[in-house]
Design a protein around this motif. Structure first.
Motif, short mmCIF file in Angstrom:
data_model
loop_
_atom_site.label_atom_id
_atom_site.label_comp_id
_atom_site.label_asym_id
_atom_site.label_seq_id
_atom_site.Cartn_x
_atom_site.Cartn_y
_atom_site.Cartn_z
N LEU A 147 0.81 -1.22 0.00
CA LEU A 147 0.00 0.00 0.00
C LEU A 147 0.84 1.27 0.00
O LEU A 147 0.30 2.38 -0.01
N LEU A 148 2.16 1.14 -0.02
CA LEU A 148 3.02 2.32 0.08
C LEU A 148 2.88 3.26 -1.10
O LEU A 148 3.00 4.48 -0.95
N LYS A 149 2.62 2.72 -2.30
CA LYS A 149 2.58 3.56 -3.49
C LYS A 149 1.42 4.56 -3.49
O LYS A 149 1.44 5.53 -4.25
N ASP A 208 2.30 -17.66 -5.18
CA ASP A 208 1.35 -18.55 -5.84
C ASP A 208 -0.06 -18.34 -5.31
O ASP A 208 -0.75 -19.29 -4.95
N LEU A 209 -0.49 -17.07 -5.25
CA LEU A 209 -1.83 -16.77 -4.73
C LEU A 209 -2.91 -17.13 -5.74
O LEU A 209 -3.86 -17.84 -5.44
N GLU A 210 -2.80 -16.61 -6.95
CA GLU A 210 -3.80 -16.86 -7.98
C GLU A 210 -3.12 -16.78 -9.35
O GLU A 210 -2.03 -16.21 -9.48
N ALA A 211 -3.76 -17.35 -10.36
CA ALA A 211 -3.10 -17.63 -11.62
C ALA A 211 -2.58 -16.38 -12.32
O ALA A 211 -1.44 -16.34 -12.78
N LYS A 212 -3.38 -15.33 -12.40
CA LYS A 212 -2.96 -14.14 -13.14
C LYS A 212 -1.86 -13.39 -12.41
O LYS A 212 -0.94 -12.85 -13.02
N GLY A 213 -1.93 -13.36 -11.08
CA GLY A 213 -0.87 -12.72 -10.31
C GLY A 213 0.44 -13.46 -10.44
O GLY A 213 1.51 -12.85 -10.58
N LEU A 214 0.39 -14.80 -10.38
CA LEU A 214 1.61 -15.59 -10.55
C LEU A 214 2.20 -15.37 -11.94
O LEU A 214 3.42 -15.22 -12.09
N ALA A 215 1.35 -15.32 -12.95
CA ALA A 215 1.86 -15.10 -14.32
C ALA A 215 2.55 -13.76 -14.43
O ALA A 215 3.61 -13.63 -15.07
N LEU A 216 1.98 -12.73 -13.80
CA LEU A 216 2.58 -11.40 -13.82
C LEU A 216 3.96 -11.42 -13.15
O LEU A 216 4.95 -10.90 -13.69
N ILE A 217 4.04 -12.04 -11.97
CA ILE A 217 5.30 -12.09 -11.23
C ILE A 217 6.34 -12.91 -12.00
O ILE A 217 7.52 -12.55 -12.06
N SER A 218 5.90 -14.00 -12.62
CA SER A 218 6.83 -14.83 -13.40
C SER A 218 7.42 -14.03 -14.56
O SER A 218 8.62 -14.13 -14.85
N ALA A 276 11.33 -12.95 -15.35
CA ALA A 276 11.91 -13.33 -16.64
C ALA A 276 12.43 -12.12 -17.40
O ALA A 276 12.89 -12.25 -18.53
N GLY A 277 12.36 -10.94 -16.77
CA GLY A 277 12.90 -9.74 -17.38
C GLY A 277 11.89 -8.84 -18.05
O GLY A 277 12.27 -7.84 -18.67
N GLY A 278 10.60 -9.15 -17.92
CA GLY A 278 9.57 -8.34 -18.55
C GLY A 278 9.28 -7.06 -17.79
O GLY A 278 9.56 -6.94 -16.59
N GLU A 279 8.74 -6.08 -18.50
CA GLU A 279 8.30 -4.83 -17.88
C GLU A 279 6.86 -5.03 -17.41
O GLU A 279 5.94 -5.10 -18.22
N GLU A 280 6.67 -5.14 -16.11
CA GLU A 280 5.38 -5.45 -15.54
C GLU A 280 4.98 -4.41 -14.49
O GLU A 280 5.85 -3.69 -13.97
N PRO A 281 3.70 -4.32 -14.15
CA PRO A 281 3.27 -3.37 -13.10
C PRO A 281 3.94 -3.63 -11.75
O PRO A 281 4.13 -2.71 -10.97
N LEU A 282 4.28 -4.89 -11.48
CA LEU A 282 5.05 -5.21 -10.29
C LEU A 282 6.48 -5.52 -10.70
O LEU A 282 6.71 -6.32 -11.61
N HIS A 301 -5.68 -8.41 -8.42
CA HIS A 301 -6.13 -8.63 -7.05
C HIS A 301 -5.53 -7.63 -6.06
O HIS A 301 -6.09 -7.39 -5.00
N PHE A 302 -4.40 -7.02 -6.41
CA PHE A 302 -3.75 -6.04 -5.53
C PHE A 302 -3.56 -4.73 -6.29
O PHE A 302 -2.44 -4.33 -6.61
N PRO A 303 -4.64 -4.01 -6.58
CA PRO A 303 -4.54 -2.84 -7.46
C PRO A 303 -3.72 -1.70 -6.88
O PRO A 303 -3.10 -0.95 -7.64
N ALA A 304 -3.68 -1.52 -5.56
CA ALA A 304 -2.87 -0.45 -4.98
C ALA A 304 -1.40 -0.68 -5.28
O ALA A 304 -0.61 0.27 -5.35
N TRP A 305 -1.02 -1.91 -5.46
CA TRP A 305 0.36 -2.34 -5.73
C TRP A 305 0.63 -2.33 -7.23
O TRP A 305 1.68 -1.88 -7.69
N GLU A 306 -0.35 -2.85 -8.00
CA GLU A 306 -0.16 -3.04 -9.43
C GLU A 306 -0.52 -1.80 -10.25
O GLU A 306 0.15 -1.47 -11.23
N GLN A 307 -1.62 -1.15 -9.88
CA GLN A 307 -2.15 0.00 -10.64
C GLN A 307 -2.48 1.14 -9.68
O GLN A 307 -3.64 1.51 -9.49
N PRO A 308 -1.46 1.71 -9.02
CA PRO A 308 -1.73 2.68 -7.96
C PRO A 308 -2.50 3.91 -8.43
O PRO A 308 -3.35 4.44 -7.69
N ALA A 309 -2.25 4.40 -9.64
CA ALA A 309 -2.95 5.59 -10.11
C ALA A 309 -4.44 5.32 -10.26
O ALA A 309 -5.28 6.14 -9.85
#
Length: 404
Positions: A115-117, A285-295, A299-305, A382-390
């Protein structure tokens, strides 16, 4: 000062992790004994070996906890005892005296780090694309058993108790009228605060609406392993949007093995206190879409996290040894995750597209009879304050504006 007053006092708290704890963490990462590679070419068996190994490499060789620690310490932190337990929280007042107080409630496997962002955009909106009249005084507590809060030594700290504790905290800070925001466990906490109509609470904002009708909620709770085939027994007359939500619920309930383990046998997860790599794999490993984003991030991708975002949160869990104590929240819970809680206060709902299920407007209107805002967003999970703070900040400002 009496003993009661001393316990209720707000004690300034600064995070200072010993160097030895960080050295021990690195040594444990480097001595991880690895399993063999997964036997599939996707994440259906959990985080891939390559993902976890890259996480471990970066954690041991490049990650800097002191950066996160310094950031946490830029915000005023405190401890106060509530119902016999020390509660850690950040309290950031806006320069605008008429700002609306808000308590931000995190979930699992989140923490105050997630929630820091949003703290500065909420407290000083004019400096972050908003208006001065949208300012908030922000309170961010760590749930019992999480972060630097105390760890309950006996049963009784379920989400309803947490909600009452947050109401006590806000009263203790001098806020006799405030709002609350939550996602994941935080969504359940704020729903229960509103259902209890705790003193001072004017309304809530949720990014995980608890509005699944009771008949449908029961079907999916009985269908965790798929034997009941809930989708074939849905009530007649559902809209296309409602049926889509049911399909998402079906997938979610069949993939919450972490919740079943933590809800029934949390003490079995002793390895979370012994192996930082086990802890990291479990938390991502909370949920499928979050895990895919973190993975993709590792792997070097530009992601919200970013990789640092993920490891800031995991490292906080490790350094406070809260893997098991946080898991016990599931064992303490006696409420439906997604079901209606009986909220009558004003509610603002934001629906992010990668949430566990997309709450239909029809269900939101039924489950929250005093619905003041409903909006479906184009991006976020699932964690929009972290992923999409704006987007999160804009939704909180807009959704709660009518309650000022």
């Amino acid at each position: 000062m009496t003993a009661t007053a001393e316990r209720a006092a707000l004690r300034p708290f600064r995070i200072e992790i010993p160097d030895a704890a960080l050295a021990d963490l690195r040594a444990r990462i480097l001595h991880t004994r690895w399993p063999e590679r997964e036997t599939v070419d996707d994440e259906s068996q959990g985080p891939r070996l390559a993902t976890v190994q890259e996480l471990a490499r970066y954690w041991a060789e490049e990650y800097d906890w002191r950066r996160c620690e310094a950031r946490l310490n830029t915000y005023p932190g405190y401890l106060t005892e509530i119902d016999g337990l020390d509660i850690h929280f950040l309290h950031v007042r806006s320069q605008h005296e008429d700002a609306l107080p808000i308590v931000l409630c995190h979930g699992w496997p989140g923490s105050v780090v997630a929630l820091l962002k949003v703290i500065e955009p909420l407290t000083e909106p004019a400096a972050h694309g908003g208006r001065a009249e949208d300012a908030f005084h922000v309170v961010v507590p760590s749930m019992p058993g999480y972060g630097f809060s105390g760890k309950p030594a006996a049963p009784g700290w379920g989400p309803d108790h947490v909600g009452r504790a947050w109401a006590e905290l806000m009263q203790r800070l001098g806020y006799d009228r405030y709002v609350a925001q939550g996602g994941d466990w935080g969504a359940i906490v704020v729903d229960l605060m509103a259902a209890q109509e705790v003193p001072g609470l004017a309304g809530i904002h949720t990014n995980m609406a608890c509005v699944v009708p009771a008949e449908i909620d029961r079907l999916f709770q009985q269908n965790v392993v798929g034997a009941a085939d809930a989708l074939r027994h849905l009530p007649a007359g559902l809209s296309e949007e409602e049926r889509a939500a049911c399909a998402q619920l079906d997938f979610t309930w069949k993939h919450v093995t972490y919740a079943l383990q933590q809800g029934s046998r949390p003490q079995t997860l002793t390895g979370l206190a012994d192996s930082p790599v086990f802890l990291a794999a479990w938390l991502i490993d909370l949920e499928a879409k979050g895990l895919a984003l973190i993975s993709r991030a590792f792997a070097g991708g530009e992601e919200p996290l970013t990789r640092d975002d993920v490891l800031d949160n995991v490292t906080l869990f490790w350094l406070t040894n809260t893997g098991v104590s946080a898991a016990r929240m599931y064992a303490e819970n006696s409420f439906s995750f997604f079901g209606v809680k009986g909220v009558r206060l004003p509610v603002a709902v934001s629906v992010f597209p990668d949430e566990l299920y997309l709450a239909p407007r029809s269900w939101a209107e039924q489950g929250y009879p005093n619905l003041v805002h409903y909006h479906r967003l184009p991006a976020g999970g699932h964690f929009p304050a972290w992923e999409q703070p704006a987007s999160y900040v804009d939704e909180v400002r807009t959704g709660l504006r009518s309650l000022r």
